[in-house]
Design a protein around this motif. Structure first.
Motif, PDB file in Angstrom:
ATOM      1  N   ILE A 105      29.996  27.140  80.870  1.00  8.11           N
ATOM      2  CA  ILE A 105      29.145  26.030  81.292  1.00  8.11           C
ATOM      3  C   ILE A 105      29.996  25.018  82.038  1.00  8.11           C
ATOM      4  CG2 ILE A 105      27.533  26.327  79.390  1.00  8.11           C
ATOM      5  CD1 ILE A 105      28.911  23.990  77.985  1.00  8.11           C
ATOM      6  N   GLY A 106      29.377  24.168  82.806  1.00  3.92           N
ATOM      7  CA  GLY A 106      30.125  23.218  83.613  1.00  3.92           C
ATOM      8  C   GLY A 106      30.681  22.061  82.807  1.00  3.92           C
ATOM      9  N   ASP A 107      31.949  21.750  83.011  1.00  2.00           N
ATOM     10  CA  ASP A 107      32.586  20.544  82.500  1.00  2.00           C
ATOM     11  C   ASP A 107      33.163  19.784  83.700  1.00  2.00           C
ATOM     12  OD1 ASP A 107      32.151  21.100  79.737  1.00  2.00           O
ATOM     13  OD2 ASP A 107      33.866  22.471  79.755  1.00  2.00           O
ATOM     14  N   ILE A 108      33.634  18.564  83.458  1.00  6.29           N
ATOM     15  CA  ILE A 108      34.248  17.776  84.514  1.00  6.29           C
ATOM     16  C   ILE A 108      35.732  17.572  84.189  1.00  6.29           C
ATOM     17  CG2 ILE A 108      34.215  15.623  85.825  1.00  6.29           C
ATOM     18  CD1 ILE A 108      31.728  17.364  86.205  1.00  6.29           C
ATOM     19  N   TYR A 109      36.585  17.920  85.158  1.00  3.18           N
ATOM     20  CA  TYR A 109      38.029  17.753  85.016  1.00  3.18           C
ATOM     21  C   TYR A 109      38.564  16.969  86.208  1.00  3.18           C
ATOM     22  CZ  TYR A 109      38.774  20.876  81.020  1.00  3.18           C
ATOM     23  OH  TYR A 109      38.790  21.432  79.759  1.00  3.18           O
ATOM     24  N   ALA A 110      39.800  16.471  86.079  1.00  8.09           N
ATOM     25  CA  ALA A 110      40.437  15.749  87.173  1.00  8.09           C
ATOM     26  C   ALA A 110      41.948  15.922  87.087  1.00  8.09           C
ATOM     27  CB  ALA A 110      40.075  14.267  87.131  1.00  8.09           C
ATOM     28  N   ARG A 111      42.612  15.758  88.233  1.00  9.93           N
ATOM     29  CA  ARG A 111      44.068  15.811  88.262  1.00  9.93           C
ATOM     30  C   ARG A 111      44.579  14.994  89.444  1.00  9.93           C
ATOM     31  NH1 ARG A 111      48.086  21.100  87.603  1.00  9.93           N
ATOM     32  NH2 ARG A 111      49.794  19.890  86.668  1.00  9.93           N
TER      33      ARG A 111
ATOM     34  N   THR B 286      53.350  17.069  94.337  1.00 12.33           N
ATOM     35  CA  THR B 286      53.598  17.489  92.952  1.00 12.33           C
ATOM     36  C   THR B 286      52.394  17.155  92.082  1.00 12.33           C
ATOM     37  OG1 THR B 286      55.965  17.099  93.205  1.00 12.33           O
ATOM     38  CG2 THR B 286      55.105  17.233  90.959  1.00 12.33           C
ATOM     39  N   PRO B 287      51.763  18.136  91.445  1.00 20.13           N
ATOM     40  CA  PRO B 287      50.638  17.846  90.542  1.00 20.13           C
ATOM     41  C   PRO B 287      51.122  17.068  89.316  1.00 20.13           C
ATOM     42  CG  PRO B 287      50.618  20.147  91.233  1.00 20.13           C
ATOM     43  CD  PRO B 287      51.957  19.579  91.630  1.00 20.13           C
ATOM     44  N   LEU B 288      50.365  16.063  88.920  1.00 25.63           N
ATOM     45  CA  LEU B 288      50.669  15.226  87.763  1.00 25.63           C
ATOM     46  C   LEU B 288      49.605  15.445  86.685  1.00 25.63           C
ATOM     47  CD1 LEU B 288      51.556  11.963  89.728  1.00 25.63           C
ATOM     48  CD2 LEU B 288      53.112  13.785  89.015  1.00 25.63           C
ATOM     49  N   TRP B 289      49.783  14.759  85.561  1.00 24.78           N
ATOM     50  CA  TRP B 289      48.881  14.819  84.433  1.00 24.78           C
ATOM     51  C   TRP B 289      48.919  16.193  83.751  1.00 24.78           C
ATOM     52  CZ3 TRP B 289      43.907  12.147  86.779  1.00 24.78           C
ATOM     53  CH2 TRP B 289      44.220  10.849  87.180  1.00 24.78           C
ATOM     54  N   THR B 290      47.919  16.467  82.922  1.00 24.57           N
ATOM     55  CA  THR B 290      47.856  17.708  82.160  1.00 24.57           C
ATOM     56  C   THR B 290      47.721  18.921  83.075  1.00 24.57           C
ATOM     57  OG1 THR B 290      46.768  16.520  80.363  1.00 24.57           O
ATOM     58  CG2 THR B 290      46.600  18.919  80.332  1.00 24.57           C
ATOM     59  N   ALA B 291      48.455  19.990  82.761  1.00 24.41           N
ATOM     60  CA  ALA B 291      48.328  21.228  83.537  1.00 24.41           C
ATOM     61  C   ALA B 291      46.877  21.687  83.553  1.00 24.41           C
ATOM     62  CB  ALA B 291      49.217  22.310  82.942  1.00 24.41           C
ATOM     63  N   ASN B 292      46.387  22.060  84.734  1.00 20.95           N
ATOM     64  CA  ASN B 292      44.998  22.495  84.947  1.00 20.95           C
ATOM     65  C   ASN B 292      43.984  21.366  84.797  1.00 20.95           C
ATOM     66  OD1 ASN B 292      45.511  25.180  85.663  1.00 20.95           O
ATOM     67  ND2 ASN B 292      45.622  25.812  83.520  1.00 20.95           N
TER      68      ASN B 292
ATOM     69  N   THR C  16      18.215  16.677  78.957  1.00 20.91           N
ATOM     70  CA  THR C  16      17.627  16.031  80.125  1.00 20.91           C
ATOM     71  C   THR C  16      18.745  15.627  81.070  1.00 20.91           C
ATOM     72  OG1 THR C  16      17.682  13.843  79.083  1.00 20.91           O
ATOM     73  CG2 THR C  16      15.677  15.158  78.797  1.00 20.91           C
ATOM     74  N   ALA C  17      18.498  15.661  82.348  1.00 24.06           N
ATOM     75  CA  ALA C  17      19.526  15.361  83.346  1.00 24.06           C
ATOM     76  C   ALA C  17      19.709  13.859  83.476  1.00 24.06           C
ATOM     77  CB  ALA C  17      19.141  15.969  84.693  1.00 24.06           C
ATOM     78  N   ARG C  18      20.927  13.398  83.161  1.00 28.72           N
ATOM     79  CA  ARG C  18      21.244  11.975  83.252  1.00 28.72           C
ATOM     80  C   ARG C  18      22.579  11.804  83.976  1.00 28.72           C
ATOM     81  NH1 ARG C  18      21.039   9.483  77.457  1.00 28.72           N
ATOM     82  NH2 ARG C  18      20.965   7.530  78.631  1.00 28.72           N
ATOM     83  N   THR C  19      22.924  10.569  84.296  1.00 28.68           N
ATOM     84  CA  THR C  19      24.174  10.257  84.981  1.00 28.68           C
ATOM     85  C   THR C  19      25.135   9.579  84.012  1.00 28.68           C
ATOM     86  OG1 THR C  19      23.033  10.007  87.102  1.00 28.68           O
ATOM     87  CG2 THR C  19      25.211   9.022  86.910  1.00 28.68           C
ATOM     88  N   PHE C  20      26.363  10.084  83.968  1.00 30.19           N
ATOM     89  CA  PHE C  20      27.413   9.506  83.117  1.00 30.19           C
ATOM     90  C   PHE C  20      28.598   9.109  83.980  1.00 30.19           C
ATOM     91  CE2 PHE C  20      24.861  11.258  79.848  1.00 30.19           C
ATOM     92  CZ  PHE C  20      25.284  10.744  78.620  1.00 30.19           C
ATOM     93  N   ALA C  21      29.455   8.224  83.437  1.00 28.23           N
ATOM     94  CA  ALA C  21      30.632   7.752  84.157  1.00 28.23           C
ATOM     95  C   ALA C  21      31.823   7.647  83.213  1.00 28.23           C
ATOM     96  CB  ALA C  21      30.356   6.392  84.793  1.00 28.23           C
ATOM     97  N   GLN C  22      33.025   7.859  83.773  1.00 31.04           N
ATOM     98  CA  GLN C  22      34.266   7.703  83.014  1.00 31.04           C
ATOM     99  C   GLN C  22      35.330   7.123  83.932  1.00 31.04           C
ATOM    100  OE1 GLN C  22      36.169   6.917  80.488  1.00 31.04           O
ATOM    101  NE2 GLN C  22      35.569   8.731  79.297  1.00 31.04           N
ATOM    102  N   ARG C  23      36.201   6.320  83.352  1.00 36.85           N
ATOM    103  CA  ARG C  23      37.343   5.784  84.089  1.00 36.85           C
ATOM    104  C   ARG C  23      38.626   6.409  83.552  1.00 36.85           C
ATOM    105  NH1 ARG C  23      39.531  -0.494  83.967  1.00 36.85           N
ATOM    106  NH2 ARG C  23      41.323  -0.168  85.389  1.00 36.85           N
ATOM    107  N   LEU C  24      39.493   6.876  84.460  1.00 40.56           N
ATOM    108  CA  LEU C  24      40.823   7.348  84.114  1.00 40.56           C
ATOM    109  C   LEU C  24      41.843   6.353  84.657  1.00 40.56           C
ATOM    110  CD1 LEU C  24      40.570  11.133  85.104  1.00 40.56           C
ATOM    111  CD2 LEU C  24      40.080  10.113  82.877  1.00 40.56           C
ATOM    112  N   ASN C  25      42.872   6.030  83.857  1.00 39.41           N
ATOM    113  CA  ASN C  25      43.918   5.172  84.394  1.00 39.41           C
ATOM    114  C   ASN C  25      44.909   5.983  85.220  1.00 39.41           C
ATOM    115  OD1 ASN C  25      45.669   6.424  82.581  1.00 39.41           O
ATOM    116  ND2 ASN C  25      45.837   4.652  81.221  1.00 39.41           N
TER     117      ASN C  25
ATOM    118  N   VAL D  60      44.542   8.897  81.529  1.00 40.42           N
ATOM    119  CA  VAL D  60      43.990   8.680  80.193  1.00 40.42           C
ATOM    120  C   VAL D  60      42.593   8.072  80.308  1.00 40.42           C
ATOM    121  CG1 VAL D  60      44.305   7.505  77.985  1.00 40.42           C
ATOM    122  CG2 VAL D  60      46.299   8.335  79.252  1.00 40.42           C
ATOM    123  N   PRO D  61      41.557   8.679  79.707  1.00 36.52           N
ATOM    124  CA  PRO D  61      40.210   8.104  79.745  1.00 36.52           C
ATOM    125  C   PRO D  61      40.188   6.721  79.099  1.00 36.52           C
ATOM    126  CG  PRO D  61      40.128  10.405  79.071  1.00 36.52           C
ATOM    127  CD  PRO D  61      41.563  10.006  79.053  1.00 36.52           C
ATOM    128  N   GLN D  62      39.479   5.791  79.742  1.00 36.36           N
ATOM    129  CA  GLN D  62      39.465   4.400  79.300  1.00 36.36           C
ATOM    130  C   GLN D  62      38.169   3.994  78.612  1.00 36.36           C
ATOM    131  OE1 GLN D  62      42.475   2.292  79.982  1.00 36.36           O
ATOM    132  NE2 GLN D  62      42.927   4.485  79.927  1.00 36.36           N
TER     133      GLN D  62
END
Length: 259
Positions: free
Chosen positions: A69-75, A82-88, A123-132, A136-138
């Motif tokens: 299933i779909g998840d949301i990731y970032a890097r 050079t890639p930073l943060w957690t591998a993958n 139900t389809a809704r909109t969510f938000a997250q902030r990464l520093n 790290v999720p804030q």
């Protein structure tokens, strides 16, 4: 200085410049068939979105199907490639069911604010997250829910210049009209702490349906929202726009102006 000494010094400087130039660019492949991998996890990674990190690199987010299933990731990737943060990638949201269609903007402090379409509660809704800047999720784990009902899609986000963001999306609403439910455009402002700032008045309440919002700053703490507007049941579409001030109050004609 002798001619021989000048030649030796010149050759040494060229060699050093070439060496350090190579170090600075070493991580970015020079072949168009070889690129910097940000995620090579199992499953598909789709729908990438990107924003500058303010120091020459970028933060990328995507829809990730490593759990099927779909998840949301970032890097984050720095200016040398050079890639930073957690591998993958850092997990932005791994709630139940599907999270798709991410959009991203800068938080103005080296991090990012990411929004997406989320069906964790059926139900389809909109969510938000902030990464520093360290990834790290804030805010609330798995994101802050924007107010609204259901049937939300096409979320877009834009920095508000104060550490937060403006967010717009389309939402199907049962409003009692002859074509109900209808898709309207809604918008919200979220501050740097993840607190919603506006109420839930639609940006437009046109007679048929509105889809695919996009945004730009108005240069005065507000935002201009544009969208595709179906103006009649025969399938005629116009492009409309509305300006909202910093408090979310419509500044132009009630249902926007068209082009």
């Amino acid at each position: 200085m002798t001619t021989t000494a000048r030649r030796i010094l010149s050759t040494t400087m060229v060699s050093l410049a070439t060496m350090y130039s190579g170090v600075a660019q070493a991580a970015w492949p020079i072949s168009p068939n070889v690129n910097v991998p940000l995620c090579t996890a199992a499953g598909d990674q789709r729908v990438p979105a990107i924003v500058a990190d303010m120091v020459g690199g970028a933060i990328v987010t995507w829809q990730d199907n490593r759990r099927v299933i779909g998840d949301i990731y970032a890097r984050r990737v720095d200016q040398s490639g050079t890639p930073l943060w957690t591998a993958n990638g850092v997990a932005v949201c791994t709630a139940d069911n599907e999270q798709i269609s991410p959009s991203i903007t800068s938080d103005g402090a080296g991090g990012a604010i990411i929004v997406w379409r989320d069906v964790r509660d059926g139900t389809a809704r909109t969510f938000a997250q902030r990464l520093n800047a360290e990834g790290v999720p804030q805010w609330t784990p798995d994101g802050v829910a924007l107010n609204g009902v259901s049937g939300q899609s096409d979320p877009v986000v834009m920095a508000d210049g104060a550490g937060g963001a403006f967010i717009a999306w389309s939402e199907y609403r049962y409003d009692g009209g002859p074509t109900s439910p209808r898709s309207h455009i809604l918008a919200q402002r979220i501050n740097s702490a993840g607190v919603l700032q506006w109420g839930l008045e639609p940006v437009t309440e046109g007679p048929v349906g509105q889809f695919y919002p996009a945004m730009a700053s108005d240069g005065a703490d507000g935002v201009i929202v544009t969208w595709l507007d179906q103006v009649n049941s025969q399938g005629t579409y116009y492009i409309y726009a509305q300006r909202l001030n910093g408090a979310g109050i419509r500044q132009w004609a009630h249902d926007g102006i068209y082009y």
